[in-house]
Design a protein around this motif. Structure first.
Motif, PDB file in Angstrom:
ATOM      1  N   ALA A   1      25.321  51.067  38.515  1.00 54.36           N
ATOM      2  CA  ALA A   1      24.894  51.452  37.173  1.00 54.36           C
ATOM      3  C   ALA A   1      23.440  51.900  37.224  1.00 54.36           C
ATOM      4  CB  ALA A   1      25.046  50.285  36.215  1.00 54.36           C
ATOM      5  N   SER A   2      23.164  52.991  36.541  1.00 52.96           N
ATOM      6  CA  SER A   2      21.792  53.481  36.492  1.00 52.96           C
ATOM      7  C   SER A   2      21.418  53.801  35.057  1.00 52.96           C
ATOM      8  CB  SER A   2      21.648  54.735  37.363  1.00 52.96           C
ATOM      9  OG  SER A   2      22.463  55.775  36.867  1.00 52.96           O
ATOM     10  N   GLY A   3      20.121  53.927  34.843  1.00 52.38           N
ATOM     11  CA  GLY A   3      19.639  54.211  33.497  1.00 52.38           C
ATOM     12  C   GLY A   3      18.995  52.995  32.877  1.00 52.38           C
ATOM     13  N   ARG A   4      19.059  52.921  31.562  1.00 53.10           N
ATOM     14  CA  ARG A   4      18.370  51.868  30.833  1.00 53.10           C
ATOM     15  C   ARG A   4      19.230  50.604  30.746  1.00 53.10           C
ATOM     16  NH1 ARG A   4      14.029  52.992  28.122  1.00 53.10           N
ATOM     17  NH2 ARG A   4      14.497  51.576  26.390  1.00 53.10           N
ATOM     18  N   VAL A   5      19.489  50.021  31.917  1.00 54.03           N
ATOM     19  CA  VAL A   5      20.348  48.845  32.007  1.00 54.03           C
ATOM     20  C   VAL A   5      19.516  47.577  31.858  1.00 54.03           C
ATOM     21  CG1 VAL A   5      21.926  47.524  33.460  1.00 54.03           C
ATOM     22  CG2 VAL A   5      21.993  50.042  33.496  1.00 54.03           C
ATOM     23  N   PHE A   6      19.820  46.773  30.841  1.00 50.82           N
ATOM     24  CA  PHE A   6      19.127  45.501  30.659  1.00 50.82           C
ATOM     25  C   PHE A   6      19.904  44.379  31.324  1.00 50.82           C
ATOM     26  CE2 PHE A   6      16.214  42.586  28.798  1.00 50.82           C
ATOM     27  CZ  PHE A   6      16.945  41.477  28.418  1.00 50.82           C
ATOM     28  N   SER A   7      21.191  44.342  31.074  1.00 52.55           N
ATOM     29  CA  SER A   7      22.036  43.348  31.739  1.00 52.55           C
ATOM     30  C   SER A   7      23.481  43.848  31.742  1.00 52.55           C
ATOM     31  CB  SER A   7      21.954  41.982  31.063  1.00 52.55           C
ATOM     32  OG  SER A   7      22.490  42.029  29.763  1.00 52.55           O
ATOM     33  N   ILE A   8      24.257  43.290  32.657  1.00 55.78           N
ATOM     34  CA  ILE A   8      25.656  43.689  32.813  1.00 55.78           C
ATOM     35  C   ILE A   8      26.556  42.474  32.697  1.00 55.78           C
ATOM     36  CG2 ILE A   8      27.351  44.817  34.289  1.00 55.78           C
ATOM     37  CD1 ILE A   8      25.116  46.356  35.614  1.00 55.78           C
ATOM     38  N   GLY A   9      27.586  42.598  31.918  1.00 57.27           N
ATOM     39  CA  GLY A   9      28.564  41.534  31.781  1.00 57.27           C
ATOM     40  C   GLY A   9      29.664  41.698  32.807  1.00 57.27           C
ATOM     41  N   ALA A  10      30.888  41.730  32.335  1.00 61.67           N
ATOM     42  CA  ALA A  10      32.013  41.883  33.251  1.00 61.67           C
ATOM     43  C   ALA A  10      32.018  43.273  33.886  1.00 61.67           C
ATOM     44  CB  ALA A  10      33.329  41.658  32.511  1.00 61.67           C
ATOM     45  N   MET A  11      32.459  43.320  35.135  1.00 58.53           N
ATOM     46  CA  MET A  11      32.620  44.584  35.850  1.00 58.53           C
ATOM     47  C   MET A  11      34.014  44.603  36.460  1.00 58.53           C
ATOM     48  SD  MET A  11      28.926  44.855  37.771  1.00 58.53           S
ATOM     49  CE  MET A  11      28.849  46.654  37.784  1.00 58.53           C
ATOM     50  N   GLY A  12      34.519  45.798  36.681  1.00 62.72           N
ATOM     51  CA  GLY A  12      35.861  45.851  37.244  1.00 62.72           C
ATOM     52  C   GLY A  12      36.211  47.201  37.812  1.00 62.72           C
TER      53      GLY A  12
ATOM     54  N   LEU B   1      44.222  47.638  35.510  1.00 66.19           N
ATOM     55  CA  LEU B   1      43.151  46.845  36.105  1.00 66.19           C
ATOM     56  C   LEU B   1      43.564  46.430  37.516  1.00 66.19           C
ATOM     57  CD1 LEU B   1      40.478  45.239  35.881  1.00 66.19           C
ATOM     58  CD2 LEU B   1      41.852  43.337  35.034  1.00 66.19           C
ATOM     59  N   VAL B   2      42.702  46.706  38.468  1.00 70.57           N
ATOM     60  CA  VAL B   2      42.934  46.300  39.855  1.00 70.57           C
ATOM     61  C   VAL B   2      42.254  44.961  40.128  1.00 70.57           C
ATOM     62  CG1 VAL B   2      42.571  46.888  42.277  1.00 70.57           C
ATOM     63  CG2 VAL B   2      43.109  48.693  40.612  1.00 70.57           C
ATOM     64  N   ALA B   3      40.984  44.882  39.769  1.00 70.49           N
ATOM     65  CA  ALA B   3      40.214  43.661  40.014  1.00 70.49           C
ATOM     66  C   ALA B   3      39.042  43.612  39.053  1.00 70.49           C
ATOM     67  CB  ALA B   3      39.712  43.609  41.454  1.00 70.49           C
ATOM     68  N   GLY B   4      38.660  42.401  38.676  1.00 72.74           N
ATOM     69  CA  GLY B   4      37.533  42.225  37.791  1.00 72.74           C
ATOM     70  C   GLY B   4      36.664  41.072  38.241  1.00 72.74           C
ATOM     71  N   VAL B   5      35.401  41.124  37.835  1.00 67.01           N
ATOM     72  CA  VAL B   5      34.474  40.038  38.151  1.00 67.01           C
ATOM     73  C   VAL B   5      33.566  39.819  36.952  1.00 67.01           C
ATOM     74  CG1 VAL B   5      32.903  41.645  39.337  1.00 67.01           C
ATOM     75  CG2 VAL B   5      32.753  39.176  39.786  1.00 67.01           C
TER      76      VAL B   5
ATOM     77  N   THR C   1      36.504  35.939  39.607  1.00 68.07           N
ATOM     78  CA  THR C   1      37.251  37.150  39.914  1.00 68.07           C
ATOM     79  C   THR C   1      38.716  37.035  39.520  1.00 68.07           C
ATOM     80  OG1 THR C   1      37.721  36.390  42.159  1.00 68.07           O
ATOM     81  CG2 THR C   1      35.731  37.715  41.849  1.00 68.07           C
ATOM     82  N   ASN C   2      39.324  38.171  39.287  1.00 66.75           N
ATOM     83  CA  ASN C   2      40.759  38.212  39.062  1.00 66.75           C
ATOM     84  C   ASN C   2      41.301  39.503  39.649  1.00 66.75           C
ATOM     85  OD1 ASN C   2      39.412  39.362  36.496  1.00 66.75           O
ATOM     86  ND2 ASN C   2      41.488  40.149  36.358  1.00 66.75           N
ATOM     87  N   TYR C   3      42.565  39.464  40.066  1.00 64.36           N
ATOM     88  CA  TYR C   3      43.190  40.597  40.741  1.00 64.36           C
ATOM     89  C   TYR C   3      44.602  40.816  40.205  1.00 64.36           C
ATOM     90  CZ  TYR C   3      39.555  39.750  44.234  1.00 64.36           C
ATOM     91  OH  TYR C   3      38.345  39.568  44.867  1.00 64.36           O
ATOM     92  N   THR C   4      45.029  42.067  40.200  1.00 66.77           N
ATOM     93  CA  THR C   4      46.418  42.315  39.917  1.00 66.77           C
ATOM     94  C   THR C   4      47.238  41.831  41.108  1.00 66.77           C
ATOM     95  OG1 THR C   4      47.965  43.994  39.103  1.00 66.77           O
ATOM     96  CG2 THR C   4      46.505  44.648  40.887  1.00 66.77           C
ATOM     97  N   ASP C   5      48.459  41.393  40.856  1.00 68.79           N
ATOM     98  CA  ASP C   5      49.248  40.730  41.899  1.00 68.79           C
ATOM     99  C   ASP C   5      49.427  41.591  43.151  1.00 68.79           C
ATOM    100  OD1 ASP C   5      51.547  38.919  39.693  1.00 68.79           O
ATOM    101  OD2 ASP C   5      49.524  38.464  40.406  1.00 68.79           O
TER     102      ASP C   5
ATOM    103  N   LEU D   1      34.390  47.172  45.905  1.00 72.21           N
ATOM    104  CA  LEU D   1      35.783  46.804  46.102  1.00 72.21           C
ATOM    105  C   LEU D   1      36.134  47.079  47.554  1.00 72.21           C
ATOM    106  CD1 LEU D   1      38.356  45.787  44.630  1.00 72.21           C
ATOM    107  CD2 LEU D   1      39.043  48.196  44.442  1.00 72.21           C
ATOM    108  N   GLN D   2      36.332  46.025  48.316  1.00 72.00           N
ATOM    109  CA  GLN D   2      36.772  46.145  49.701  1.00 72.00           C
ATOM    110  C   GLN D   2      38.289  46.158  49.711  1.00 72.00           C
ATOM    111  OE1 GLN D   2      34.960  46.542  52.597  1.00 72.00           O
ATOM    112  NE2 GLN D   2      36.953  46.825  53.577  1.00 72.00           N
ATOM    113  N   MET D   3      38.862  47.225  50.229  1.00 77.49           N
ATOM    114  CA  MET D   3      40.308  47.387  50.230  1.00 77.49           C
ATOM    115  C   MET D   3      40.801  47.408  51.667  1.00 77.49           C
ATOM    116  SD  MET D   3      40.716  50.247  47.212  1.00 77.49           S
ATOM    117  CE  MET D   3      39.940  51.539  48.170  1.00 77.49           C
ATOM    118  N   ASN D   4      41.572  46.403  52.020  1.00 80.43           N
ATOM    119  CA  ASN D   4      42.146  46.294  53.360  1.00 80.43           C
ATOM    120  C   ASN D   4      43.668  46.420  53.298  1.00 80.43           C
ATOM    121  OD1 ASN D   4      39.532  45.759  54.357  1.00 80.43           O
ATOM    122  ND2 ASN D   4      39.803  43.560  54.043  1.00 80.43           N
ATOM    123  N   SER D   5      44.259  46.658  54.450  1.00 83.82           N
ATOM    124  CA  SER D   5      45.717  46.773  54.545  1.00 83.82           C
ATOM    125  C   SER D   5      46.270  47.707  53.477  1.00 83.82           C
ATOM    126  CB  SER D   5      46.366  45.384  54.421  1.00 83.82           C
ATOM    127  OG  SER D   5      45.879  44.504  55.409  1.00 83.82           O
ATOM    128  N   LEU D   6      45.667  48.843  53.363  1.00 85.95           N
ATOM    129  CA  LEU D   6      46.045  49.782  52.310  1.00 85.95           C
ATOM    130  C   LEU D   6      47.469  50.299  52.496  1.00 85.95           C
ATOM    131  CD1 LEU D   6      42.646  51.593  51.979  1.00 85.95           C
ATOM    132  CD2 LEU D   6      43.919  50.604  50.067  1.00 85.95           C
TER     133      LEU D   6
END
Length: 122
Positions: free
Chosen positions: A24-35, A47-51, A57-61, A80-85
């Motif tokens: 994130a860039s610009g006039r960022v003061f704080s960030i809540g959830a990201m995903g 939704l794939v994953a959220g933090v 964290t949470n992930y789709t099954d 997002l690190q994606m393994n065993s794609l």
């Protein structure tokens, strides 16, 4: 203003790995959830994953055990690190975040990145 910029997409063979990053860039003061979300033509964005801001964290099954989401608060970033794609992971991946901007408002607004293509060949 505020922007989310993704990077790291590309073409990979099944079983391979990719790492997506979003800052994130610009006039960022704080960030809540990201995903991270993904979308394929003709289907809804999912939704794939959220933090959360606290690191929960949470992930789709379908990605559990293969993908890992992490955030770097110092850099206003999420990865997002994606393994065993698998070929079914092929999609446009979008970064999403709740951001409070510098200023008088204490509200968080939701922002989207432009997306990055991930293609997994069989």
């Amino acid at each position: 203003q505020v922007q989310l910029v993704e990077s790291g997409g590309g073409l990979v063979q099944a079983g391979g790995s990719l790492r997506l990053s979003c800052a994130a860039s610009g006039r960022v003061f704080s960030i809540g959830a990201m995903g991270w979300y993904r979308q394929v033509p003709g289907k809804q964005r999912e939704l794939v994953a959220g933090v959360t801001s606290g690191g929960s964290t949470n992930y789709t099954d379908s990605v559990k055990g293969r993908f890992t989401i992490s955030r770097d608060n110092a850099k206003n970033a999420v990865n997002l690190q994606m393994n065993s794609l698998k070929p079914e992971d092929t999609a446009v991946y979008y970064c999403n975040a709740d951001i409070r901007k510098f200023g008088y408002s204490v509200q968080y607004s939701n922002y989207w990145g432009r997306g990055t293509q991930v293609t997994v060949s069989s």
